[in-house]
Design a protein around this motif. Structure first.
Motif, mmCIF file in Angstrom:
data_model
loop_
_atom_site.group_PDB
_atom_site.id
_atom_site.type_symbol
_atom_site.label_atom_id
_atom_site.label_comp_id
_atom_site.label_asym_id
_atom_site.label_seq_id
_atom_site.Cartn_x
_atom_site.Cartn_y
_atom_site.Cartn_z
ATOM 1 N N ASN A 157 0.827 -1.214 0.000
ATOM 2 C CA ASN A 157 0.000 0.000 0.000
ATOM 3 C C ASN A 157 0.857 1.259 0.000
ATOM 4 O O ASN A 157 0.492 2.262 -0.610
ATOM 5 N N TRP A 158 1.980 1.232 0.716
ATOM 6 C CA TRP A 158 2.833 2.413 0.809
ATOM 7 C C TRP A 158 3.611 2.672 -0.474
ATOM 8 O O TRP A 158 3.776 3.804 -0.881
ATOM 9 N N VAL A 159 4.129 1.624 -1.118
ATOM 10 C CA VAL A 159 5.033 1.779 -2.255
ATOM 11 C C VAL A 159 4.338 1.528 -3.591
ATOM 12 O O VAL A 159 4.728 2.093 -4.609
ATOM 13 N N GLY A 160 3.322 0.698 -3.611
ATOM 14 C CA GLY A 160 2.670 0.318 -4.862
ATOM 15 C C GLY A 160 2.189 1.490 -5.693
ATOM 16 O O GLY A 160 2.409 1.531 -6.911
ATOM 17 N N GLY A 161 1.549 2.448 -5.077
ATOM 18 C CA GLY A 161 1.062 3.623 -5.803
ATOM 19 C C GLY A 161 2.195 4.432 -6.411
ATOM 20 O O GLY A 161 2.082 4.948 -7.525
ATOM 21 N N ASP A 162 3.311 4.528 -5.679
ATOM 22 C CA ASP A 162 4.478 5.238 -6.207
ATOM 23 C C ASP A 162 5.047 4.513 -7.421
ATOM 24 O O ASP A 162 5.433 5.144 -8.404
ATOM 25 N N TYR A 163 5.099 3.193 -7.350
ATOM 26 C CA TYR A 163 5.590 2.417 -8.495
ATOM 27 C C TYR A 163 4.674 2.607 -9.702
ATOM 28 O O TYR A 163 5.152 2.744 -10.828
ATOM 29 N N GLU A 164 3.375 2.626 -9.478
ATOM 30 C CA GLU A 164 2.432 2.846 -10.579
ATOM 31 C C GLU A 164 2.641 4.224 -11.193
ATOM 32 O O GLU A 164 2.667 4.375 -12.422
ATOM 33 N N ARG A 165 2.809 5.248 -10.351
ATOM 34 C CA ARG A 165 3.046 6.612 -10.825
ATOM 35 C C ARG A 165 4.359 6.697 -11.602
ATOM 36 O O ARG A 165 4.430 7.301 -12.668
ATOM 37 N N GLY A 166 5.400 6.065 -11.068
ATOM 38 C CA GLY A 166 6.695 6.075 -11.750
ATOM 39 C C GLY A 166 6.630 5.399 -13.107
ATOM 40 O O GLY A 166 7.163 5.909 -14.098
ATOM 41 N N LEU A 167 5.976 4.251 -13.174
ATOM 42 C CA LEU A 167 5.855 3.546 -14.454
ATOM 43 C C LEU A 167 5.023 4.352 -15.456
ATOM 44 O O LEU A 167 5.327 4.368 -16.653
ATOM 45 N N THR A 168 3.991 5.027 -14.970
ATOM 46 C CA THR A 168 3.194 5.884 -15.842
ATOM 47 C C THR A 168 4.044 7.040 -16.369
ATOM 48 O O THR A 168 3.965 7.395 -17.560
ATOM 49 N N ASN A 169 4.877 7.620 -15.500
ATOM 50 C CA ASN A 169 5.798 8.683 -15.916
ATOM 51 C C ASN A 169 6.792 8.161 -16.958
ATOM 52 O O ASN A 169 7.072 8.834 -17.951
ATOM 53 N N LEU A 170 7.326 6.968 -16.714
ATOM 54 C CA LEU A 170 8.280 6.357 -17.645
ATOM 55 C C LEU A 170 7.616 6.124 -19.002
ATOM 56 O O LEU A 170 8.188 6.437 -20.053
ATOM 57 N N LYS A 171 6.412 5.599 -18.979
ATOM 58 C CA LYS A 171 5.666 5.341 -20.219
ATOM 59 C C LYS A 171 5.494 6.643 -21.008
ATOM 60 O O LYS A 171 5.755 6.693 -22.223
ATOM 61 N N ALA A 172 5.036 7.690 -20.346
ATOM 62 C CA ALA A 172 4.822 8.982 -21.013
ATOM 63 C C ALA A 172 6.134 9.525 -21.588
ATOM 64 O O ALA A 172 6.175 10.004 -22.718
ATOM 65 N N LEU A 173 7.203 9.439 -20.818
ATOM 66 C CA LEU A 173 8.502 9.931 -21.258
ATOM 67 C C LEU A 173 8.990 9.171 -22.505
ATOM 68 O O LEU A 173 9.370 9.792 -23.506
ATOM 69 N N VAL A 174 8.943 7.857 -22.449
ATOM 70 C CA VAL A 174 9.434 7.042 -23.566
ATOM 71 C C VAL A 174 8.564 7.225 -24.799
ATOM 72 O O VAL A 174 9.068 7.406 -25.911
ATOM 73 N N GLU A 175 7.252 7.197 -24.623
ATOM 74 C CA GLU A 175 6.354 7.261 -25.773
ATOM 75 C C GLU A 175 6.322 8.637 -26.435
ATOM 76 O O GLU A 175 6.097 8.760 -27.629
ATOM 77 N N THR A 176 6.576 9.712 -25.673
ATOM 78 C CA THR A 176 6.611 11.054 -26.285
ATOM 79 C C THR A 176 7.936 11.318 -26.992
ATOM 80 O O THR A 176 8.000 12.137 -27.875
#
Length: 178
Positions: A157-176
């Protein structure tokens, strides 16, 4: 007086029960999240194989823009190290060093949070046609400390949301950039 004695005995039994139960809890905390990115592994790999590049998509740095960062070792790959320091309780102080790197497949890191403990993190890149599934994982040995074992139950619960946010950021960065 008897009433106070009963309360004390009850509290002692409760504490002993909680400590005893803690040793039945998992000895490791594990967190893992995945995302599919519309890019091949060789495009994504540089962003997870360098601590300097992770700064571009980290879910924690936005919490404290005044976080002090320093790097050592090579620019990427094994030995590349990030040290950070922040007064923000959700960022804290620590270091992360790349300990293993398999081009376009996987990166492993060692995390040191000082008095908060240590952990291992990993990135796995699995090609899926023209896309890649990226899995970010975290494992921490909780030792024999009863409090750590109880806290380990909340790690996802503490880290999972951060990992999801980080992966979403990574996806946006790579795909743009593609």
């Amino acid at each position: 007086m008897r009433f106070i004695k009963r309360i004390l005995v009850t509290l002692i039994v409760l504490v002993l029960a909680l400590v005893g139960i803690s040793y039945l809890l998992p000895g490791q905390a594990e967190v893992s999240r995945s995302i599919t990115i519309d890019a091949p592994p060789n495009v994504i790999f540089p962003f997870v194989n360098s601590m300097q590049e992770t700064e571009k998509w980290s879910p924690w740095l936005s919490r404290d823009p005044n976080t002090q960062l320093s790097y050592s070792g090579p620019e990427a790959g094994v030995g590349n190290t990030l040290n950070w320091s922040s007064d923000h309780p959700q960022v804290g102080t620590g270091s992360q060093e790349i300990t293993a790197s398999t081009p376009d497949q996987a990166v492993r890191t060692a995390l040191d949070f000082g008095p908060m403990g240590t952990a291992q993190a990993s990135f796995e890149l699995q090609p899926e046609g023209d896309q890649t599934q990226v899995t970010w994982g975290f494992v921490s040995d909780l030792g024999l400390n009863p409090m750590s074992r109880w806290m380990g139950l909340m790690m996802d619960n503490w880290v999972g949301g951060d990992y999801e946010r980080g992966l979403t950021n990574l996806k946006a960065l790579v795909e743009t950039q593609g």
